[in-house]
Design a protein around this motif. Structure first.
Motif, short mmCIF file in Angstrom:
data_model
loop_
_atom_site.label_atom_id
_atom_site.label_comp_id
_atom_site.label_asym_id
_atom_site.label_seq_id
_atom_site.Cartn_x
_atom_site.Cartn_y
_atom_site.Cartn_z
N GLY A 206 35.19 -0.94 -0.92
CA GLY A 206 35.91 -0.66 -2.15
C GLY A 206 35.74 0.78 -2.62
N PHE A 210 42.08 5.42 -2.20
CA PHE A 210 43.53 5.39 -2.37
C PHE A 210 43.99 6.35 -3.48
CE2 PHE A 210 42.28 1.20 -0.78
CZ PHE A 210 43.07 1.11 0.35
N TRP B 23 41.70 -3.30 -16.34
CA TRP B 23 41.80 -1.92 -16.83
C TRP B 23 40.50 -1.46 -17.47
CZ3 TRP B 23 45.09 0.36 -14.18
CH2 TRP B 23 46.18 -0.37 -13.67
N ARG B 26 38.66 -0.49 -14.23
CA ARG B 26 39.20 0.70 -13.52
C ARG B 26 39.13 1.98 -14.34
NH1 ARG B 26 41.91 0.53 -8.88
NH2 ARG B 26 42.94 2.48 -9.42
N ASP B 27 39.61 1.90 -15.59
CA ASP B 27 39.78 3.14 -16.35
C ASP B 27 38.64 3.44 -17.31
OD1 ASP B 27 42.11 3.47 -14.99
OD2 ASP B 27 43.45 2.99 -16.67
N HIS B 28 37.87 2.41 -17.68
CA HIS B 28 36.79 2.66 -18.64
C HIS B 28 35.41 2.61 -18.01
CE1 HIS B 28 39.45 2.80 -22.18
NE2 HIS B 28 40.20 2.00 -21.43
N ASN B 30 35.11 3.00 -14.54
CA ASN B 30 35.27 3.71 -13.27
C ASN B 30 34.88 2.87 -12.06
OD1 ASN B 30 36.11 5.90 -11.74
ND2 ASN B 30 34.08 6.84 -11.72
N THR B 32 36.83 1.22 -9.42
CA THR B 32 38.22 1.18 -8.97
C THR B 32 38.43 0.28 -7.75
OG1 THR B 32 37.82 3.20 -7.72
CG2 THR B 32 38.82 3.46 -9.90
N GLY B 33 37.39 -0.47 -7.37
CA GLY B 33 37.53 -1.36 -6.22
C GLY B 33 38.58 -2.43 -6.45
N LYS B 35 42.10 -3.59 -7.57
CA LYS B 35 43.36 -2.84 -7.58
C LYS B 35 44.42 -3.50 -8.44
CE LYS B 35 41.63 -0.29 -4.25
NZ LYS B 35 40.67 0.72 -4.70
N TYR B 36 45.33 -2.69 -8.94
CA TYR B 36 46.53 -3.19 -9.59
C TYR B 36 47.60 -3.41 -8.52
CZ TYR B 36 51.03 -2.92 -12.05
OH TYR B 36 52.30 -3.15 -12.51
N ALA B 45 45.26 -8.57 -5.83
CA ALA B 45 44.60 -7.31 -5.46
C ALA B 45 43.48 -6.96 -6.44
CB ALA B 45 45.62 -6.17 -5.40
N ILE B 73 33.64 -5.58 -6.25
CA ILE B 73 33.29 -5.24 -4.87
C ILE B 73 32.12 -4.25 -4.83
CG2 ILE B 73 34.93 -3.30 -4.61
CD1 ILE B 73 34.40 -5.98 -1.92
N GLU B 74 32.05 -3.38 -5.84
CA GLU B 74 30.99 -2.38 -5.86
C GLU B 74 29.62 -3.03 -6.03
OE1 GLU B 74 33.77 -2.24 -7.72
OE2 GLU B 74 34.69 -0.25 -7.55
N TYR B 98 44.40 -2.10 0.89
CA TYR B 98 44.57 -2.15 -0.56
C TYR B 98 44.26 -3.52 -1.15
CZ TYR B 98 46.65 -0.78 -5.05
OH TYR B 98 46.87 -0.47 -6.37
N THR B 101 39.73 -5.68 -0.99
CA THR B 101 38.57 -5.94 -1.86
C THR B 101 38.76 -7.29 -2.55
OG1 THR B 101 39.65 -4.58 -3.54
CG2 THR B 101 37.97 -3.52 -2.19
#
Lengths: 716, 150
Positions: A206, A210, B23, B26-28, B30, B32-33, B35-36, B45, B73-74, B98, B101
């Motif tokens: 992960g 990308f 979100w 991912r965005d707060h 960090n 990112t494993g 996915k959208y 995903a 996943i992290e 993509y 994960t």
């Protein structure tokens, strides 16, 4: 050499000498440790003092395995230790500055390996010769007494050895050899082997590889709305409600789109939904699928269409044929639907430079689009190539997402902004596989042999849309006529006419462009075999001369699938052949249809002759990939047009097959040598016809339009 | 401040309670494993583990996730690779990667519940969408994991 390398913050040019560059890598996390020396032996190869080899890859990686296959080819000739090899993308900026030293960066048409194999192998061989020469010079012996293997040069008479890491700096100072001899594929030790792909470990962990994963200090996020009717523009925007929402930083309005920039993507997208946008639909708001079909039918009826092929006397032969068979086939528009939506991060920096991160099938095209949009010289722009969450042709020629990302970031100078499309935006703003209608008319002689075929094709032109310079003077788009204009079967009388009818829906290179014609042709050939009362494999073989590679793969697949043998009750076979993208492919599908009319594809056997095979496992994976990608389009997928826009919006109404629908795929690689064919697309070519021909065997129903969800497959 | 238990640590995020977990991650935070892919809970995903179950993170709000054990996943493996990740490498499962994960976390949840899943179990549990065509290898990797000695 005055090349300035700015693409890695931690990479510092320490010296530039001879044919190569000696680079000093200072890693911030090793601040007090001794600097590790790395030397660029040539543009493709960097060797570290500790013998690690970094191979630069110019093409993109979207799951097809090129990142590893090209590294295998370089490593093969370099004779390095594969366990010490890693790969990195070549920098598009450096590419421009160094006079396009890495050749083409374009990744499409199943070309990645086949169109660069020669020069990447030469780069590996040249570097090996330099390393051997450097060792010979140090020992003061003739180079002919030295041999390289697994990253070590040995002086054969004395048994002395030197490692590549010890030789790289000296090797880079030598003049590169003018001629190199490439190894015969039969002698390959690294290429040709099913080695593990280099990009997979990061992907299962992960890691942020990308385009959508880019993280930068102060990064903002953007969600975009383009005019839902293709070709339209923004008339008016009321952003009052959107601007009240938390985290919203800016509304960016451009002629053809509006974007909201916020401190998280979700906040940007929520605000986007609150925008009141009035669109100018450019007069296309009334177009629907029926109007597009009417446009194509008008093309079929038109007189004096340009001819893509004209052999013998087709009209006269048809007039005198013992039997004439006619059929009309059609296909809908289809979106690529990459699982990672289109994305681009852009950052206008204070020094007048621009950095871009994107999932692209062509780093150089991304750079040029970014530079042009920004109004900057290409040398001032860097594009960081990210791994693609699927490509399939969507992320090559158009580069629309890069233009948008750059325009949005331009409104916020000094701030990095990541644009990501919503799924809905991605579904409604594709460059679709063209919808087409084709009429075929065949003449059979008294024995049922095909003696004349007249094909009329009405189809929008991908080249006209994306590469008008590549369009021939007679208005023939080869992607629209292939498989007929280059018919593999020996038929004495052939005429192929093309009606280019474009409409307002953007079209593009959807995996194996022109493949719809493979569906039409190979199903129609099956109709002819049936009319002649002949076996579909025998019927095709009779039209393929001895030694023809289409014949070889057809024989190979018939053997592997045990064509003609007894199948379990209810299971039926179909076959198809197609050559394209440099390779020859034949396929047998085994299917059944249950009482409710549901199709089950049990097994696919595919034989491919690509001349050479660089990584047999990734070739097999590409065949599996083509099967599931194609199966979705056979079973469920279509993009219809209503009110000038695409009606399908997400995976609920554009369905992807699930794991239960994956057939068993058996890939038979039959490389015959002497040429280099691709693997990213060939296996999708015979899929739809093999499946539909098997369906005919199972149900007696001839499928001439897809997807199957519109057909009642229950036995009559 | 919303408190979330992510990968064994308490993480704070200044977010609206209705923000989807995806979100926040991912965005707060960090991470990112995840996915959208679709935003409507279909493609998978964005799959993460919530109290051990495979969950579409785009379809769970931050408020709903609070107080639950979230694994991305992290955080799947403390050190090195989880055995599912190892099997994914051995079977060369990912193509573009993509969806993988999410696919891996769905497989972890499945094997936790059913160490020896049948094909029907796999069909029912592995609803993640893959556009590249890795399904055959996903199935093979899961069966190989089931055959491993515990």
């Amino acid at each position: 050499m005055s090349t300035k390398l700015s693409r890695r913050d931690f990479l510092k040019v320490s010296a530039a000498v001879g044919g190569g560059l000696a680079l000093e890598f200072s890693f911030p996390w090793l601040a007090r440790a001794a600097a590790v020396r790395a030397t660029e032996v040539n543009a493709w190869i960097v060797i570290h003092a500790d013998d690690r080899v970094v191979i630069r890859i110019a093409r993109s990686e979207m799951g097809q395995g090129t990142f590893t296959a090209l590294a295998q080819l370089v490593a093969e000739e370099l004779d390095c230790d594969w366990a010490r090899v890693s790969a990195e993308f070549a920098s598009p900026n450096e590419h421009i500055r160094r006079n396009r030293v890495w050749g083409s960066m374009s990744t499409g048409g199943s070309m990645g390996v086949r169109s660069s194999q020669d020069y990447v192998r030469r780069a590996g061989a040249a570097a090996r010769e330099l390393l051997v020469a450097a060792a010979a010079a140090r020992w003061q012996v003739p180079a002919a007494e030295c041999a390289a293997d697994k990253g070590v040069v040995t002086h054969k008479p004395s048994g002395r050895t030197l490692r590549y890491g010890e030789l790289a700096a000296a090797a880079a100072k030598l003049a590169p050899p003018k001629e190199v001899k490439l190894r015969e594929p039969k002698d390959w030790k690294i290429a040709g082997k099913p080695l593990h792909r280099l990009d997979i470990p990061d992907k299962v962990l992960g890691k942020p590889v990308f385009g959508v994963d880019v993280a930068l200090p102060g990064l903002l996020h953007a969600s975009i709305a383009q005019c839902p009717v293709f070709g339209g523009s923004v008339k008016q925007v009321d952003a009052a409600e959107a601007l009240k929402l938390r985290g919203v930083k800016k509304i960016v309005r451009v002629k053809d789109f509006v974007a909201v920039v916020a401190d998280s993507w979700w906040r940007a997208d929520e605000a986007l939904k609150k925008l009141k946008v009035e669109w100018d639909e450019a007069g296309h708001g009334g177009v629907d699928s029926a109007a597009i079909a009417a446009m194509l039918r008008e093309g079929l009826a038109a007189a004096d269409l340009p001819q893509a092929r004209n052999l013998g006397d087709t009209p006269a032969t048809l007039a005198g044929a013992a039997k004439v068979i006619e059929a009309e086939y059609a296909s809908p528009y289809l979106n690529h639907a990459t699982l990672e939506p289109q994305t681009c991060t852009a950052w206008f920096k204070s020094g007048g430079t621009l950095e871009v991160w994107t999932s692209t099938q062509d780093g150089e095209a991304s750079l040029r689009m970014a530079a042009e949009t920004a109004g900057l010289p290409p040398e001032k722009v860097e594009v960081h190539k990210m791994m693609l969450g699927g490509g399939f042709g969507r992320r090559g020629a158009p580069q629309d997402f890069v233009r948008q990302g750059v325009l949005i970031a331009k409104a916020l100078p000094g701030v990095p902004v990541k644009l990501m499309w919503s799924r809905e935006e991605d579904m409604q703003h594709g460059f679709y596989r063209p919808a087409s209608i084709v009429r075929m008319k065949a003449g059979l002689d008294a024995k049922g042999n095909l003696v004349a075929i007249h094909t009329k094709i009405a189809c929008p032109s991908i080249l006209k849309m994306l590469m008008p310079h590549a369009l021939g003077g007679n208005a023939i788009d080869f992607t629209a006529v292939r498989f007929f204009s280059d018919l593999c079967y020996a038929v004495p009388n052939q005429r192929v006419e093309y009606a280019m009818r474009n409409g307002h829906v953007p079209v593009g290179f959807w995996r194996a462009p022109g493949q719809q014609n493979g569906f039409y042709r190979e199903c129609f050939i099956d109709e002819l075999a049936h009319a002649a009362g002949r076996d579909p494999v025998d019927y095709r073989l009779a039209m393929l001369p001895a030694g023809d590679k289409n014949r070889l793969v057809l024989e190979a697949v018939a053997k592997a699938a045990n064509w003609g043998s007894l199948l379990p009750a209810g299971v039926h076979r179909g076959v198809a052949v197609a050559d394209g993208f440099g390779s020859y492919t034949a396929m047998v599908a085994e299917v059944s249809v249950n009482a409710e009319g549901a199709l089950k594809v049990h097994r696919i056997v595919v034989a491919i002759d690509s001349g050479h095979v660089v990584n047999p496992d990734t070739c097999a994976a590409q065949a599996e990939s083509n099967v599931i990608y194609g199966l979705g389009s056979i079973l469920y997928q279509e993009n219809t047009v209503k009110n000038g826009r695409i009606a399908e919006t997400n995976f609920r109404n554009f369905r992807l097959p699930q794991i239960a629908e994956m057939p068993k795929v058996e890939t038979v690689l039959v490389p015959t040598g002497g040429f280099w064919g691709g693997h990213g697309e060939p296996a999708i070519l015979p899929l739809a016809p093999a499946v539909c021909n098997a369906l005919f065997a199972a149900t007696g129903k001839r499928i001439r339009t897809l997807p199957l969800k519109h057909h009642d497959l229950r036995k009559a | 401040m919303l408190k979330l238990n992510v990968n064994g640590r308490v993480r704070e995020a200044d977010v609206e309670p209705e923000m989807p977990l995806l979100w926040v991650l991912r965005d707060h935070l960090n991470l990112t494993g995840a996915k959208y892919g679709c935003g409507i809970g279909v493609c998978g995903a964005c799959t993460v583990l919530v109290d051990g179950a495979a969950v579409r993170a785009c379809a769970v709000t931050a408020a709903e996730a609070a107080g639950k054990r979230i694994v991305t996943i992290e955080g799947l493996s403390e050190k090195g690779l989880h055995r599912v990740q190892q099997a994914w490498i051995e079977h060369e499962v990912p193509q573009c990667g993509y969806c993988q994960t999410g696919m891996i976390l769905s497989a972890v949840a499945l094997l936790e519940k059913k160490p020896k899943p049948t094909d029907a179990d796999i069909d029912a549990a592995m609803t993640n969408l893959c556009r590249c065509g890795t399904y055959g290898r996903v199935r093979a990797a899961i069966h190989a994991l089931a055959a491993q000695k515990a």
